[in-house]
Scaffold this active site. Structure first.
Site, short mmCIF file in Angstrom:
data_model
loop_
_atom_site.label_atom_id
_atom_site.label_comp_id
_atom_site.label_asym_id
_atom_site.label_seq_id
_atom_site.Cartn_x
_atom_site.Cartn_y
_atom_site.Cartn_z
N GLU A 195 0.34 -1.43 -0.16
CA GLU A 195 0.05 -0.11 -0.29
C GLU A 195 0.61 1.24 0.20
OE1 GLU A 195 -2.29 -3.50 2.80
OE2 GLU A 195 0.03 -2.39 2.13
N CYS B 55 -0.57 0.33 7.82
CA CYS B 55 -1.08 0.80 6.84
C CYS B 55 -2.28 2.07 6.19
CB CYS B 55 -0.93 0.04 5.74
SG CYS B 55 0.60 -1.00 5.01
N ARG C 32 10.93 -24.36 -5.23
CA ARG C 32 12.23 -23.83 -4.74
C ARG C 32 12.21 -22.23 -3.90
NH1 ARG C 32 17.16 -27.02 -5.86
NH2 ARG C 32 16.55 -28.92 -5.44
N THR D 280 19.92 -37.98 0.77
CA THR D 280 19.77 -37.94 -0.42
C THR D 280 20.99 -36.56 -0.51
OG1 THR D 280 17.84 -36.75 -0.14
CG2 THR D 280 19.05 -35.92 -1.78
N ASP E 250 23.57 -37.66 -3.43
CA ASP E 250 23.14 -36.51 -4.72
C ASP E 250 24.50 -35.10 -3.94
OD1 ASP E 250 21.53 -38.05 -5.61
OD2 ASP E 250 20.21 -37.29 -4.88
N LEU F 90 20.64 -27.69 -3.14
CA LEU F 90 19.55 -27.21 -2.73
C LEU F 90 19.34 -25.48 -2.86
CD1 LEU F 90 18.96 -29.14 -0.10
CD2 LEU F 90 18.04 -29.54 -1.59
N GLU G 126 11.93 -32.05 -0.34
CA GLU G 126 12.15 -32.69 -1.54
C GLU G 126 13.50 -34.87 -1.41
OE1 GLU G 126 14.39 -31.23 -4.97
OE2 GLU G 126 14.31 -28.94 -3.51
N GLY H 229 14.85 -37.76 0.76
CA GLY H 229 14.47 -38.79 0.12
C GLY H 229 13.32 -40.10 0.69
#
Length: 353
Positions: free
Chosen positions: A55, A87, A185, A197, A201, A205, A290, A292
């Site tokens: 605003e 506001c 994400r 994970t 991997d 992220l 995400e 595993g």
């Protein structure tokens, strides 16, 4: 005729609000327009937690033309002092004569009180314009501000034959699906994975698609197996490890020195509900789960999620860890109109309350 104008301007207001995906923290996504004689004279949106509300941005953009104008805003203006002044006071001082709202603020400190202030100061209020879209845009905010529990979205990818791990290649989904996930994400406050994970991997992220918002990184790591070289530890965002209180104090001290925060549990297992409560206390309002597979199954079983995305790839793997048939059947039965994302099929469901 005015109703058509109201809907047209509110649609633009919502589009402005969406520009703030992922950058407002625990604050809602809000856009605002100042309109005079059905002509746009000012606009703005809440860009970042701690900065001016939508605003104020719109009123500033309109300059000295605000007297007698209409303000469009997708969420009820605030009437209390927080990181910024209320506001409603600025709206009154600007000479606004009518405010058009998408939805009331679910925050108990504001709900209906902003509307009451405006009407008490002879400012007309038109509520609930495109209210369903307004509520959907800030559904995560509604949950967090009323329960202090983060809004949870789960995401998982499976092969054509229902496997979620054990692939010979790093990815089984198409690039289009991966871009979709990175965009997701970028819209949320945090991303959570299990330690497997991280070990398998070593993900960053991050949001490499838009590049403007690196979500808070969270890992469930019961035995504190976190490698000291993991990309998870990159200090470009907050990092939180959920682990057993009895783990090696030297490693905890080392990671703490790197800026890592900890949430502890005692005993051999953790409770999903307690984890979410603790994350809420850390001002984390929305989370993308995400994986595993174990973490995904735990959140699914306890029904501690709000939305679920399942990507089913064309790839058939043969060997590998399978997703529970119960989960796969549930998701596919709930979404009657899945989307094609690249070569994959995307199922998106909301948890039944």
């Amino acid at each position: 005729m005015q109703e058509q104008y109201d809907e047209m301007f509110m649609t633009k207001t919502l589009a402005l609000a969406k520009k703030a995906w992922g950058s407002t923290g625990i604050n809602p996504r809000v856009g605002a327009l100042v309109v005079k004689n059905n002509r746009l004279i000012g606009q703005g949106y809440h860009r970042k937690l701690g900065e001016a509300h939508a605003e104020i941005c719109a009123l500033t953009d309109a300059g000295n033309q605000t007297h007698g104008a209409t303000l469009y805003v997708n969420l009820e203006p605030c009437c209390c002092t927080g990181r910024t002044p209320p506001c409603v006071v600025a709206i009154d001082k600007a000479g606004i004569k009518r405010v058009v709202l998408g939805m009331n603020d679910p925050n108990p400190l504001v709900s209906n009180k902003g509307v009451e202030y405006l009407r008490a100061h002879n400012i007309a209020v038109t509520p609930d314009i495109i209210k369903d879209e307004a509520r959907k845009l800030n559904s995560w905010y509604t949950k967090y501000i009323t329960t202090k529990i983060p809004y949870v979205i789960m995401k998982i990818a499976v092969s054509q034959d229902g496997k979620i791990a054990g692939f010979p290649q790093k990815y089984i989904t198409s690039e289009s699906s991966r871009r979709f996930v990175h965009a997701l994400r970028g819209q949320l406050n945090a991303v959570l994975v299990g330690i497997n994970t991280i070990l398998l991997d070593d993900p960053y992220l991050t949001d490499w698609l838009l590049g403007k918002n690196n979500p808070i990184r969270i890992v469930i790591d019961p035995n504190l197996k976190m490698p000291d070289h993991a990309n998870f530890l990159n200090p470009n965002s907050r990092r939180i490890i959920i682990t057993n209180k009895a783990n090696d104090p030297r490693k905890i001290q080392l990671l703490t020195a790197l800026g890592v925060e900890f949430i502890y549990f005692e005993g051999t297992s953790y409770q999903v509900s307690q984890i979410l409560e603790q994350l809420g206390k850390l001002a984390i309002s929305s989370i993308l789960i995400e994986g595993g597979g174990k973490v995904f199954a735990q959140f699914f079983k306890t029904k501690m999620y709000d939305e679920l995305y399942l990507f089913r790839a064309k790839t058939t793997t043969g060997n590998g860890l399978a997703l529970s048939k119960e989960i796969l059947d549930y998701v596919q039965s709930q979404d009657k109109k899945p989307l094609n994302i690249g070569e994959d099929i995307l199922y998106h469901v909301y948890r039944n309350n």
